[in-house]
Design a protein around this motif. Structure first.
Motif, PDB file in Angstrom:
ATOM      1  N   VAL A   1       7.769 -10.152 -25.833  1.00  0.00           N
ATOM      2  CA  VAL A   1       6.742 -10.907 -26.548  1.00  0.00           C
ATOM      3  C   VAL A   1       7.206 -12.354 -26.622  1.00  0.00           C
ATOM      4  CG1 VAL A   1       5.471 -11.146 -28.713  1.00  0.00           C
ATOM      5  CG2 VAL A   1       6.101  -8.865 -27.886  1.00  0.00           C
ATOM      6  N   HIS A   2       6.432 -13.258 -26.009  1.00  0.00           N
ATOM      7  CA  HIS A   2       6.811 -14.673 -25.997  1.00  0.00           C
ATOM      8  C   HIS A   2       6.911 -15.188 -27.428  1.00  0.00           C
ATOM      9  CE1 HIS A   2       7.258 -18.769 -24.684  1.00  0.00           C
ATOM     10  NE2 HIS A   2       6.286 -19.116 -25.515  1.00  0.00           N
ATOM     11  N   ALA A   3       8.041 -15.807 -27.734  1.00  0.00           N
ATOM     12  CA  ALA A   3       8.262 -16.242 -29.115  1.00  0.00           C
ATOM     13  C   ALA A   3       8.911 -17.617 -29.239  1.00  0.00           C
ATOM     14  CB  ALA A   3       9.122 -15.209 -29.850  1.00  0.00           C
ATOM     15  N   TYR A   4       9.547 -18.120 -28.174  1.00  0.00           N
ATOM     16  CA  TYR A   4      10.343 -19.333 -28.310  1.00  0.00           C
ATOM     17  C   TYR A   4      10.110 -20.269 -27.129  1.00  0.00           C
ATOM     18  CZ  TYR A   4      12.721 -15.936 -31.252  1.00  0.00           C
ATOM     19  OH  TYR A   4      12.998 -14.963 -32.179  1.00  0.00           O
ATOM     20  N   GLY A   5       9.595 -21.468 -27.421  1.00  0.00           N
ATOM     21  CA  GLY A   5       9.454 -22.484 -26.394  1.00  0.00           C
ATOM     22  C   GLY A   5      10.785 -23.180 -26.179  1.00  0.00           C
ATOM     23  N   GLY A   6      10.860 -23.971 -25.171  1.00  0.00           N
ATOM     24  CA  GLY A   6      12.092 -24.711 -24.891  1.00  0.00           C
ATOM     25  C   GLY A   6      12.405 -24.649 -23.416  1.00  0.00           C
ATOM     26  N   CYS A   7      13.626 -24.948 -23.109  1.00  0.00           N
ATOM     27  CA  CYS A   7      14.060 -24.962 -21.726  1.00  0.00           C
ATOM     28  C   CYS A   7      15.398 -24.230 -21.632  1.00  0.00           C
ATOM     29  CB  CYS A   7      14.190 -26.407 -21.235  1.00  0.00           C
ATOM     30  SG  CYS A   7      14.459 -26.530 -19.479  1.00  0.00           S
TER      31      CYS A   7
ATOM     32  N   THR B   1      -9.638 -20.850 -23.708  1.00  0.00           N
ATOM     33  CA  THR B   1      -9.365 -20.580 -22.294  1.00  0.00           C
ATOM     34  C   THR B   1      -7.983 -19.945 -22.156  1.00  0.00           C
ATOM     35  OG1 THR B   1      -8.502 -22.818 -21.926  1.00  0.00           O
ATOM     36  CG2 THR B   1     -10.843 -22.455 -21.500  1.00  0.00           C
ATOM     37  N   THR B   2      -7.883 -19.046 -21.217  1.00  0.00           N
ATOM     38  CA  THR B   2      -6.640 -18.325 -20.968  1.00  0.00           C
ATOM     39  C   THR B   2      -5.884 -19.002 -19.832  1.00  0.00           C
ATOM     40  OG1 THR B   2      -7.771 -16.286 -21.580  1.00  0.00           O
ATOM     41  CG2 THR B   2      -5.675 -16.052 -20.464  1.00  0.00           C
ATOM     42  N   TRP B   3      -4.572 -19.171 -20.020  1.00  0.00           N
ATOM     43  CA  TRP B   3      -3.730 -19.820 -19.012  1.00  0.00           C
ATOM     44  C   TRP B   3      -2.600 -18.894 -18.603  1.00  0.00           C
ATOM     45  CZ3 TRP B   3      -4.968 -24.442 -16.812  1.00  0.00           C
ATOM     46  CH2 TRP B   3      -6.106 -25.048 -17.359  1.00  0.00           C
TER      47      TRP B   3
ATOM     48  N   THR C   1       0.628 -14.904 -20.010  1.00  0.00           N
ATOM     49  CA  THR C   1      -0.769 -15.287 -20.124  1.00  0.00           C
ATOM     50  C   THR C   1      -1.068 -15.510 -21.593  1.00  0.00           C
ATOM     51  OG1 THR C   1      -1.276 -13.857 -18.252  1.00  0.00           O
ATOM     52  CG2 THR C   1      -3.133 -14.613 -19.568  1.00  0.00           C
ATOM     53  N   GLY C   2      -1.652 -16.657 -21.927  1.00  0.00           N
ATOM     54  CA  GLY C   2      -1.938 -16.934 -23.328  1.00  0.00           C
ATOM     55  C   GLY C   2      -2.920 -18.073 -23.488  1.00  0.00           C
ATOM     56  N   TYR C   3      -3.081 -18.486 -24.727  1.00  0.00           N
ATOM     57  CA  TYR C   3      -4.053 -19.521 -25.095  1.00  0.00           C
ATOM     58  C   TYR C   3      -3.309 -20.793 -25.483  1.00  0.00           C
ATOM     59  CZ  TYR C   3      -7.186 -15.569 -25.060  1.00  0.00           C
ATOM     60  OH  TYR C   3      -7.910 -14.481 -24.664  1.00  0.00           O
ATOM     61  N   ALA C   4      -2.978 -21.597 -24.500  1.00  0.00           N
ATOM     62  CA  ALA C   4      -2.216 -22.822 -24.721  1.00  0.00           C
ATOM     63  C   ALA C   4      -3.008 -23.798 -25.586  1.00  0.00           C
ATOM     64  CB  ALA C   4      -1.865 -23.471 -23.385  1.00  0.00           C
ATOM     65  N   GLY C   5      -2.375 -24.319 -26.616  1.00  0.00           N
ATOM     66  CA  GLY C   5      -3.029 -25.228 -27.552  1.00  0.00           C
ATOM     67  C   GLY C   5      -3.396 -26.581 -26.963  1.00  0.00           C
ATOM     68  N   ASP C   6      -2.847 -26.932 -25.806  1.00  0.00           N
ATOM     69  CA  ASP C   6      -3.169 -28.220 -25.189  1.00  0.00           C
ATOM     70  C   ASP C   6      -4.267 -28.099 -24.132  1.00  0.00           C
ATOM     71  OD1 ASP C   6      -1.569 -26.841 -23.349  1.00  0.00           O
ATOM     72  OD2 ASP C   6      -0.617 -28.666 -22.604  1.00  0.00           O
TER      73      ASP C   6
ATOM     74  N   THR D   1       4.979 -22.942 -20.933  1.00  0.00           N
ATOM     75  CA  THR D   1       4.190 -22.456 -22.063  1.00  0.00           C
ATOM     76  C   THR D   1       3.936 -23.622 -23.009  1.00  0.00           C
ATOM     77  OG1 THR D   1       6.121 -21.834 -23.385  1.00  0.00           O
ATOM     78  CG2 THR D   1       5.203 -20.138 -21.928  1.00  0.00           C
ATOM     79  N   TYR D   2       3.079 -23.379 -23.993  1.00  0.00           N
ATOM     80  CA  TYR D   2       2.745 -24.394 -24.985  1.00  0.00           C
ATOM     81  C   TYR D   2       2.423 -23.660 -26.272  1.00  0.00           C
ATOM     82  CZ  TYR D   2       0.981 -28.894 -26.644  1.00  0.00           C
ATOM     83  OH  TYR D   2       0.805 -30.070 -27.325  1.00  0.00           O
TER      84      TYR D   2
END
Length: 125
Positions: free
Chosen positions: A98-104, A54-56, A44-49, A76-77
């Protein structure tokens, strides 16, 4: 643990438990590898897009783990960094990374025993 492999984690420490007693607490846990494999986790976080403030939320399964990271296919974003990656079990939410790295796939810095103990010390300070 040598300084090169230390995890740095920062937290806001409140002066007393008044806020937590009023709104509740978000737990945290250090899970073993077999407790993380294929675990349904949440972010759960605040996606920049998305609209400002707003919380997503999104959920998915752990795809793999290492000694320090948890990998997962959760959308995530930018802006999600620093948000908890958490499990829901028996009506309780526990941060496991703790979410730290975007990607796939995306990945989180894992809450290991040393980090858990540090967080527990902060909580009880």
């Amino acid at each position: 643990m040598d300084h090169k492999s230390e995890l740095l984690l920062e937290a806001i420490i409140l002066p007393n438990g008044d806020l937590g007693n009023r709104v509740g607490y978000f737990g945290f846990a250090a899970l073993p590898d077999n407790g993380l494999q294929n675990l349904l986790l949440n972010n759960t976080g605040y996606a920049g897009d998305k609209p400002f403030g707003t919380t997503w939320f999104n959920a998915g399964r752990v795809t793999s783990v290492t000694a320090r990271k948890i990998f997962y296919m959760v959308d995530t974003y930018g802006g999600h960094s620093g948000s908890p990656v958490w499990r829901y079990l028996n009506g309780q939410r526990h941060a496991i990374g703790v979410h730290a790295y975007g990607g796939c796939p995306n990945s989180a810095t894992r809450i290991i025993t040393e980090v858990y103990n540090n967080m527990l010390m902060w909580k009880n300070a």
